[in-house]
Design an enzyme around this catalytic site. Structure first.
Site, short mmCIF file in Angstrom:
data_model
loop_
_atom_site.label_atom_id
_atom_site.label_comp_id
_atom_site.label_asym_id
_atom_site.label_seq_id
_atom_site.Cartn_x
_atom_site.Cartn_y
_atom_site.Cartn_z
N VAL A 15 0.81 -1.25 0.11
CA VAL A 15 0.03 0.06 0.04
C VAL A 15 0.77 1.03 0.07
O VAL A 15 0.56 2.14 -0.69
CB VAL A 15 -0.87 0.01 1.25
CG1 VAL A 15 -1.82 1.44 1.21
CG2 VAL A 15 -1.95 -1.22 1.20
N GLY A 44 9.73 6.72 5.70
CA GLY A 44 10.55 5.67 6.76
C GLY A 44 10.00 4.23 6.39
O GLY A 44 8.86 3.62 6.15
N ARG A 46 11.88 0.02 7.00
CA ARG A 46 12.81 -0.85 7.81
C ARG A 46 13.94 -1.00 6.95
O ARG A 46 15.16 -1.35 7.93
CB ARG A 46 12.12 -2.21 8.25
CG ARG A 46 10.82 -1.83 9.13
CD ARG A 46 10.23 -3.03 9.59
NE ARG A 46 9.18 -2.97 10.63
CZ ARG A 46 8.26 -2.77 10.22
NH1 ARG A 46 7.77 -2.97 8.96
NH2 ARG A 46 6.90 -2.93 11.00
N GLY A 134 -11.13 -1.46 3.21
CA GLY A 134 -10.27 -1.09 2.17
C GLY A 134 -10.82 0.25 1.30
O GLY A 134 -10.96 1.25 2.02
N ILE A 136 -13.91 0.76 0.36
CA ILE A 136 -15.33 1.17 0.69
C ILE A 136 -15.54 2.51 1.62
O ILE A 136 -14.93 2.31 2.80
CB ILE A 136 -15.94 0.05 1.43
CG1 ILE A 136 -15.94 -1.33 0.38
CG2 ILE A 136 -17.69 0.37 1.55
CD1 ILE A 136 -16.55 -2.53 1.17
N GLY A 187 -3.47 -15.77 -2.87
CA GLY A 187 -2.99 -14.70 -2.13
C GLY A 187 -3.82 -13.96 -1.41
O GLY A 187 -3.76 -12.91 -0.76
N ASP A 201 -9.00 -10.06 13.02
CA ASP A 201 -9.04 -9.01 12.13
C ASP A 201 -10.25 -8.38 12.01
O ASP A 201 -10.55 -7.00 12.07
CB ASP A 201 -8.70 -9.42 10.39
CG ASP A 201 -8.82 -8.11 9.54
OD1 ASP A 201 -7.77 -7.63 9.61
OD2 ASP A 201 -9.66 -8.45 8.85
N LYS A 205 -11.89 -4.30 13.47
CA LYS A 205 -12.77 -3.37 12.67
C LYS A 205 -14.10 -3.29 13.15
O LYS A 205 -14.65 -2.02 13.11
CB LYS A 205 -12.85 -3.95 11.18
CG LYS A 205 -11.75 -4.10 10.42
CD LYS A 205 -11.63 -4.89 9.23
CE LYS A 205 -10.31 -5.10 8.43
NZ LYS A 205 -10.25 -6.28 7.30
N GLY A 304 -6.38 -5.38 -0.83
CA GLY A 304 -5.39 -4.82 -1.70
C GLY A 304 -4.64 -3.73 -1.95
O GLY A 304 -5.33 -2.62 -1.46
#
Length: 435
Positions: A15, A44, A46, A134, A136, A187, A201, A205, A304
């Site tokens: 993203v 920024g 890692r 996402g 929406i 995926g 998850d 939300k 996505g």
């Protein structure tokens, strides 16, 4: 000419890279929409050695703390995920006067209240449309478009992985393990799918949606959570016979007296007459019920890189416009104090299934168990588990759908059935919606 608005980006993954390229490649278009130019001054990361096509390596830094504390930033976009160091970095950005855009559902599920208050005290924005579902648009409708209405319920499919798995179990008659393997191959599911399939998850939300819908603080730990790993093919078939499909739902609902809220995540048999039943594949959908607007439905891509980046950039444009005007939205902070009620106070219909020995009087004894706890029956299914029709006694499976009842009553029914001498197998339960 006005000075550009300075933007720092934390994270350059799937993203983050999309967001960086939009800011870098669409500067003229974004300037027309905002009224000021955006300048990406640092990213920024890692690891500096990861190749990032289209991004100038000079923008990259591993000193994320130094980036967000430089003091001249207008917007910080946080896309690294997780609780720490994201929490400390967002807090630091706010303290140094930057507005924040984040897609971090885990962070917001635990810290939305404190971060909203910190942003309000500093006169900056905290926006997070991409944290739920996402692309929406659901966060802004809840906290802005519907703020003059009273929302009574928010219910949705907010995890594309589990929706894909359940859809395959229903339409292609795959087992859970087969559907999960297919989701991983495509995926849609991680190598470790625990956060998705156990409902964690979706619970994060649900906490965010509940807090916004009912203007109160809800944390992830307060959300009742049940995943999909235990769903059987028999339950999928039973749902089909009842004209239902199976979905993992996240629900936030006012209690009847509006004094508290029920927030829960669980699989449910959803009537095919309900709009959520038709949401297939990895898509997300959120169903909102309010007193004045009535029923509203939001459907689209729930994950996505490109869809999520779209939601992030919508927030970036809004925050940048506020910055240009010298204002802040000051939305998102809780102003009511409704407690989260225990799951036992939730009311729903239920589907209960178990094996019995098929002999005279058993069905009446089963019905008596439900009746003794004030639970009435709506539908009774019966199927035999073998072909020995000549035997005096052979096992049968009962499937019983109840009328709406309090979950605490149903729990008492389940406890009694599990101790009954005429019940011959594990007693299973699934909630029912829209029937």
């Amino acid at each position: 000419m006005s000075k550009p608005l300075k933007v720092a980006l934390l994270g350059a993954g799937v993203v983050g890279s999309q967001v960086a390229r939009i800011i870098l490649n669409e500067q003229d278009t974004l300037e027309q929409r905002i009224g000021r130019r955006l300048e990406l001054v640092g990213i920024g990361v890692r690891n500096l050695d990861v190749p990032r096509e289209g991004i100038d390596p000079a923008l990259l830094t591993t000193d994320l703390e130094g980036l967000v504390s430089r003091g001249d930033l207008d917007v910080v976009v946080e896309l690294i995920g997780g609780i720490e160091p994201a929490h400390a970095l967002v807090q630091t950005a706010i303290e140094h006067g930057a507005s924040v855009v984040t897609a971090n559902k885990a962070l917001l599920a635990d810290e939305l209240g404190p971060l909203s208050r910190a942003a309000q005290e500093k006169g900056v924005d905290l926006y997070y449309e991409a944290a739920v579902a996402g692309a929406i648009p659901i966060i802004r409708p809840l906290r802005e478009s519907l703020v003059g209405d009273e929302i009574t319920e928010v219910m949705g499919i907010v995890n594309g992985t589990t929706n894909y798995i359940l859809d395959k179990m229903v339409t292609d008659h795959l087992s859970f393990d087969e559907a999960l393997a297919e989701a991983q191959a495509l995926g849609y599911a991680e190598a470790d799918p625990t956060a998705d399939v156990e409902g964690h998850d979706a619970a994060a939300k649900a906490a965010i949606l509940a807090g916004l819908a009912f203007h109160t603080e809800v944390t992830r730990d307060e959300v009742f959570c049940e995943g999909i790993t235990g769903i059987t093919e028999a339950e999928i078939a039973a749902a089909d016979q009842l004209g239902c499909t199976v979905k993992l739902l996240a629900t936030a609902k006012l209690t009847s007296d509006a004094g508290s809220v029920i927030v829960k995540v669980h699989p449910a048999m959803v009537s095919r007459k309900h709009p959520l039943a038709a949401v297939s594949g990895a898509r997300n959908a959120i169903f909102v019920n309010s007193r004045e607007a009535g029923e509203l439905m939001f459907v689209g891509a729930g994950a996505g890189g490109a869809p999520t980046a779209s939601a992030v950039m919508g927030d970036v444009v809004t925050v940048a416009r506020n910055r240009r005007r010298g204002t802040a939205g000051h939305v998102g902070a809780a102003y009511t104090h409704r407690p989260v009620a225990p799951i036992g106070e939730s009311t729903a219909q239920f589907y209960v299934s178990f094996e019995v020995v098929d002999r005279p009087g058993v069905l009446a004894r089963c019905a008596a168990v439900f009746g003794s706890h004030g639970v009435s029956l709506r539908v009774v299914q019966q199927s035999y588990l073998d072909d020995e029709s000549s035997a005096e006694e052979h096992p049968a499976r009962l499937g019983i759908m109840t009328h709406a009842t309090q979950e605490a009553r149903l729990s008492q029914v389940l406890s009694e059935l599990r101790e009954a001498d005429f019940v011959g197998s594990q007693v299973r339960m699934m909630r029912v919606e829209g029937f």
